[in-house]
Every structure is written in C-alpha cells, then in structure tokens.
Motif scaffolding. Structure first.
Motif, PDB file in Angstrom:
ATOM      1  N   VAL A  38     -13.478   5.255   9.782  1.00 13.58           N
ATOM      2  CA  VAL A  38     -12.947   4.178   8.937  1.00 13.58           C
ATOM      3  C   VAL A  38     -12.212   3.101   9.742  1.00 13.58           C
ATOM      4  O   VAL A  38     -11.671   2.167   9.174  1.00 13.58           O
ATOM      5  CB  VAL A  38     -12.025   4.723   7.809  1.00 13.58           C
ATOM      6  CG1 VAL A  38     -12.803   5.609   6.860  1.00 13.58           C
ATOM      7  CG2 VAL A  38     -10.813   5.424   8.373  1.00 13.58           C
ATOM      8  N   VAL A  39     -12.211   3.211  11.055  1.00  9.94           N
ATOM      9  CA  VAL A  39     -11.550   2.199  11.887  1.00  9.94           C
ATOM     10  C   VAL A  39     -12.201   0.847  11.655  1.00  9.94           C
ATOM     11  O   VAL A  39     -13.423   0.720  11.627  1.00  9.94           O
ATOM     12  CB  VAL A  39     -11.613   2.584  13.378  1.00  9.94           C
ATOM     13  CG1 VAL A  39     -11.223   1.401  14.269  1.00  9.94           C
ATOM     14  CG2 VAL A  39     -10.707   3.767  13.653  1.00  9.94           C
ATOM     15  N   GLY A  40     -11.363  -0.159  11.461  1.00  8.90           N
ATOM     16  CA  GLY A  40     -11.844  -1.515  11.248  1.00  8.90           C
ATOM     17  C   GLY A  40     -12.043  -1.864   9.787  1.00  8.90           C
ATOM     18  O   GLY A  40     -12.240  -3.024   9.452  1.00  8.90           O
ATOM     19  N   PHE A  41     -11.987  -0.871   8.917  1.00 10.06           N
ATOM     20  CA  PHE A  41     -12.186  -1.126   7.492  1.00 10.06           C
ATOM     21  C   PHE A  41     -10.869  -1.503   6.821  1.00 10.06           C
ATOM     22  O   PHE A  41      -9.791  -1.086   7.248  1.00 10.06           O
ATOM     23  CB  PHE A  41     -12.786   0.100   6.793  1.00 10.06           C
ATOM     24  CG  PHE A  41     -14.244   0.293   7.095  1.00 10.06           C
ATOM     25  CD1 PHE A  41     -15.216  -0.335   6.331  1.00 10.06           C
ATOM     26  CD2 PHE A  41     -14.643   1.090   8.156  1.00 10.06           C
ATOM     27  CE1 PHE A  41     -16.566  -0.157   6.610  1.00 10.06           C
ATOM     28  CE2 PHE A  41     -15.985   1.270   8.448  1.00 10.06           C
ATOM     29  CZ  PHE A  41     -16.950   0.642   7.672  1.00 10.06           C
ATOM     30  N   GLN A  42     -10.993  -2.282   5.763  1.00 11.79           N
ATOM     31  CA  GLN A  42      -9.849  -2.708   4.960  1.00 11.79           C
ATOM     32  C   GLN A  42      -9.582  -1.677   3.866  1.00 11.79           C
ATOM     33  O   GLN A  42     -10.518  -1.112   3.292  1.00 11.79           O
ATOM     34  CB  GLN A  42     -10.131  -4.058   4.302  1.00 11.79           C
ATOM     35  CG  GLN A  42     -10.290  -5.203   5.271  1.00 11.79           C
ATOM     36  CD  GLN A  42      -8.946  -5.765   5.718  1.00 11.79           C
ATOM     37  OE1 GLN A  42      -7.975  -5.716   4.980  1.00 11.79           O
ATOM     38  NE2 GLN A  42      -8.913  -6.284   6.921  1.00 11.79           N
ATOM     39  N   PHE A  43      -8.308  -1.466   3.592  1.00  7.55           N
ATOM     40  CA  PHE A  43      -7.884  -0.584   2.509  1.00  7.55           C
ATOM     41  C   PHE A  43      -6.871  -1.322   1.655  1.00  7.55           C
ATOM     42  O   PHE A  43      -6.067  -2.104   2.170  1.00  7.55           O
ATOM     43  CB  PHE A  43      -7.234   0.693   3.063  1.00  7.55           C
ATOM     44  CG  PHE A  43      -8.226   1.690   3.585  1.00  7.55           C
ATOM     45  CD1 PHE A  43      -8.544   2.811   2.843  1.00  7.55           C
ATOM     46  CD2 PHE A  43      -8.836   1.520   4.810  1.00  7.55           C
ATOM     47  CE1 PHE A  43      -9.453   3.740   3.307  1.00  7.55           C
ATOM     48  CE2 PHE A  43      -9.747   2.440   5.291  1.00  7.55           C
ATOM     49  CZ  PHE A  43     -10.064   3.554   4.537  1.00  7.55           C
ATOM     50  N   ARG A  44      -6.905  -1.055   0.363  1.00  8.69           N
ATOM     51  CA  ARG A  44      -5.916  -1.616  -0.555  1.00  8.69           C
ATOM     52  C   ARG A  44      -4.937  -0.507  -0.924  1.00  8.69           C
ATOM     53  O   ARG A  44      -5.333   0.561  -1.371  1.00  8.69           O
ATOM     54  CB  ARG A  44      -6.576  -2.167  -1.819  1.00  8.69           C
ATOM     55  CG  ARG A  44      -5.566  -2.815  -2.775  1.00  8.69           C
ATOM     56  CD  ARG A  44      -6.217  -3.405  -4.016  1.00  8.69           C
ATOM     57  NE  ARG A  44      -7.336  -4.289  -3.722  1.00  8.69           N
ATOM     58  CZ  ARG A  44      -7.206  -5.565  -3.328  1.00  8.69           C
ATOM     59  NH1 ARG A  44      -6.013  -6.098  -3.190  1.00  8.69           N
ATOM     60  NH2 ARG A  44      -8.275  -6.290  -3.095  1.00  8.69           N
ATOM     61  N   HIS A  45      -3.648  -0.783  -0.702  1.00 12.13           N
ATOM     62  CA  HIS A  45      -2.597   0.154  -1.101  1.00 12.13           C
ATOM     63  C   HIS A  45      -2.479   0.109  -2.620  1.00 12.13           C
ATOM     64  O   HIS A  45      -2.753  -0.930  -3.232  1.00 12.13           O
ATOM     65  CB  HIS A  45      -1.281  -0.277  -0.438  1.00 12.13           C
ATOM     66  CG  HIS A  45      -0.170   0.694  -0.625  1.00 12.13           C
ATOM     67  ND1 HIS A  45       0.729   0.586  -1.656  1.00 12.13           N
ATOM     68  CD2 HIS A  45       0.180   1.786   0.089  1.00 12.13           C
ATOM     69  CE1 HIS A  45       1.604   1.574  -1.568  1.00 12.13           C
ATOM     70  NE2 HIS A  45       1.282   2.318  -0.511  1.00 12.13           N
ATOM     71  N   TYR A  46      -2.074   1.190  -3.225  1.00 11.78           N
ATOM     72  CA  TYR A  46      -2.010   1.226  -4.689  1.00 11.78           C
ATOM     73  C   TYR A  46      -1.053   0.186  -5.258  1.00 11.78           C
ATOM     74  O   TYR A  46      -1.172  -0.209  -6.415  1.00 11.78           O
ATOM     75  CB  TYR A  46      -1.665   2.637  -5.195  1.00 11.78           C
ATOM     76  CG  TYR A  46      -0.231   3.051  -5.011  1.00 11.78           C
ATOM     77  CD1 TYR A  46       0.698   2.883  -6.039  1.00 11.78           C
ATOM     78  CD2 TYR A  46       0.208   3.618  -3.817  1.00 11.78           C
ATOM     79  CE1 TYR A  46       2.014   3.270  -5.874  1.00 11.78           C
ATOM     80  CE2 TYR A  46       1.511   4.009  -3.653  1.00 11.78           C
ATOM     81  CZ  TYR A  46       2.416   3.833  -4.686  1.00 11.78           C
ATOM     82  OH  TYR A  46       3.725   4.219  -4.521  1.00 11.78           O
ATOM     83  N   LYS A  47      -0.133  -0.331  -4.439  1.00  8.82           N
ATOM     84  CA  LYS A  47       0.776  -1.390  -4.893  1.00  8.82           C
ATOM     85  C   LYS A  47       0.178  -2.776  -4.675  1.00  8.82           C
ATOM     86  O   LYS A  47       0.796  -3.775  -5.019  1.00  8.82           O
ATOM     87  CB  LYS A  47       2.114  -1.291  -4.168  1.00  8.82           C
ATOM     88  CG  LYS A  47       2.903  -0.052  -4.549  1.00  8.82           C
ATOM     89  CD  LYS A  47       4.236  -0.034  -3.827  1.00  8.82           C
ATOM     90  CE  LYS A  47       5.029   1.197  -4.190  1.00  8.82           C
ATOM     91  NZ  LYS A  47       6.297   1.274  -3.426  1.00  8.82           N
ATOM     92  N   GLY A  48      -1.023  -2.842  -4.048  1.00 11.16           N
ATOM     93  CA  GLY A  48      -1.730  -4.111  -3.930  1.00 11.16           C
ATOM     94  C   GLY A  48      -1.923  -4.673  -2.543  1.00 11.16           C
ATOM     95  O   GLY A  48      -2.775  -5.525  -2.347  1.00 11.16           O
ATOM     96  N   GLY A  49      -1.154  -4.234  -1.564  1.00  8.14           N
ATOM     97  CA  GLY A  49      -1.289  -4.775  -0.214  1.00  8.14           C
ATOM     98  C   GLY A  49      -2.609  -4.411   0.443  1.00  8.14           C
ATOM     99  O   GLY A  49      -3.200  -3.370   0.147  1.00  8.14           O
ATOM    100  N   LEU A  50      -3.080  -5.291   1.333  1.00  5.89           N
ATOM    101  CA  LEU A  50      -4.311  -5.042   2.091  1.00  5.89           C
ATOM    102  C   LEU A  50      -3.965  -4.676   3.529  1.00  5.89           C
ATOM    103  O   LEU A  50      -3.118  -5.327   4.149  1.00  5.89           O
ATOM    104  CB  LEU A  50      -5.218  -6.266   2.084  1.00  5.89           C
ATOM    105  CG  LEU A  50      -5.826  -6.641   0.740  1.00  5.89           C
ATOM    106  CD1 LEU A  50      -6.625  -7.931   0.875  1.00  5.89           C
ATOM    107  CD2 LEU A  50      -6.697  -5.524   0.210  1.00  5.89           C
ATOM    108  N   TYR A  51      -4.658  -3.678   4.057  1.00  2.00           N
ATOM    109  CA  TYR A  51      -4.393  -3.186   5.401  1.00  2.00           C
ATOM    110  C   TYR A  51      -5.703  -2.856   6.098  1.00  2.00           C
ATOM    111  O   TYR A  51      -6.666  -2.450   5.459  1.00  2.00           O
ATOM    112  CB  TYR A  51      -3.523  -1.921   5.346  1.00  2.00           C
ATOM    113  CG  TYR A  51      -2.198  -2.166   4.683  1.00  2.00           C
ATOM    114  CD1 TYR A  51      -1.107  -2.588   5.425  1.00  2.00           C
ATOM    115  CD2 TYR A  51      -2.051  -2.005   3.309  1.00  2.00           C
ATOM    116  CE1 TYR A  51       0.112  -2.843   4.814  1.00  2.00           C
ATOM    117  CE2 TYR A  51      -0.835  -2.253   2.694  1.00  2.00           C
ATOM    118  CZ  TYR A  51       0.240  -2.674   3.451  1.00  2.00           C
ATOM    119  OH  TYR A  51       1.437  -2.925   2.854  1.00  2.00           O
ATOM    120  N   LYS A  52      -5.702  -2.998   7.418  1.00  4.31           N
ATOM    121  CA  LYS A  52      -6.875  -2.673   8.228  1.00  4.31           C
ATOM    122  C   LYS A  52      -6.535  -1.453   9.078  1.00  4.31           C
ATOM    123  O   LYS A  52      -5.522  -1.440   9.783  1.00  4.31           O
ATOM    124  CB  LYS A  52      -7.213  -3.856   9.128  1.00  4.31           C
ATOM    125  CG  LYS A  52      -8.386  -3.631  10.049  1.00  4.31           C
ATOM    126  CD  LYS A  52      -8.625  -4.888  10.865  1.00  4.31           C
ATOM    127  CE  LYS A  52      -9.478  -4.632  12.063  1.00  4.31           C
ATOM    128  NZ  LYS A  52      -9.592  -5.835  12.900  1.00  4.31           N
TER     129      LYS A  52
END
Length: 102
Positions: A38-52
């Motif tokens: 999953v390296v390099g993929f974007q994830f959305r935190h349940y509170k809404g923030g986006l992280y790579k």
C-alpha cells in the motif's frame, strides 16, 4: 511486491540462510512486505483527512510495527500498524480508521 522489495529478496538470497544476520534480515523483510503493498496510496482517515502511506518502520525497543504516513503539509506521522489498519466505533457503528482511496 514492489521492485525494491524484490531487489532486497534477491540480494538476501545470495547469503547463507543459516546465518543469524540473514535470518534477522528475512524476518524483517517478511514483517514489512504486506505494508509495502500500500506504499504510495492515499488513505482517508475516518475524520476526513487525506494521507499517503510512506512505508513501515519497526520500533527499536519494542519491535512494534508502525505505519509511516504523510499529511498534505508534508508532516510525517507514525501509528501502530494494528491501529492504522484497525477499526473504530462511531455512533455505535464499527468503521475502518483509514480507508484506501482507489
């Protein structure tokens, strides 16, 4: 498995697998392998923030696996792997803490 992981496996296979250092390296490689998918993929935190997801690290004292990820400002964060890929309960409903964005 990404290219760097494949290179590490090929490099490791050149050494005597019975040596302690080769066994330690193999143990580390196996521990890290699934997160590197999953390296390099974007994830959305349940509170809404986006992280790579940047990668995974192992805590030097506890050997706990940590996921390393980056926010939109370039700040790096680390969270225990079980917690990163775990679930939270919101309003009585169980949801993923982070959801992979395709």
């Amino acid at each position: 498995m990404n290219l760097k992981m494949q290179e590490a496996v090929l490099h490791l296979n050149k050494y005597d697998s019975s040596s302690k250092s080769a066994q330690d390296a193999q143990k580390l490689l196996n521990a890290l392998k699934d997160t590197y998918d999953v390296v390099g993929f974007q994830f959305r935190h349940y509170k809404g923030g986006l992280y790579k997801v940047i990668g995974e690290a192992i805590h030097t004292e506890t050997e706990e696996k940590l996921v390393i990820y980056e926010d939109h400002d370039g700040v790096l964060w680390a969270r225990p792997k079980e917690m990163f890929f775990g679930k939270v309960i919101i309003d009585g409903k169980e949801i993923k803490r982070f959801t992979k964005i395709d």
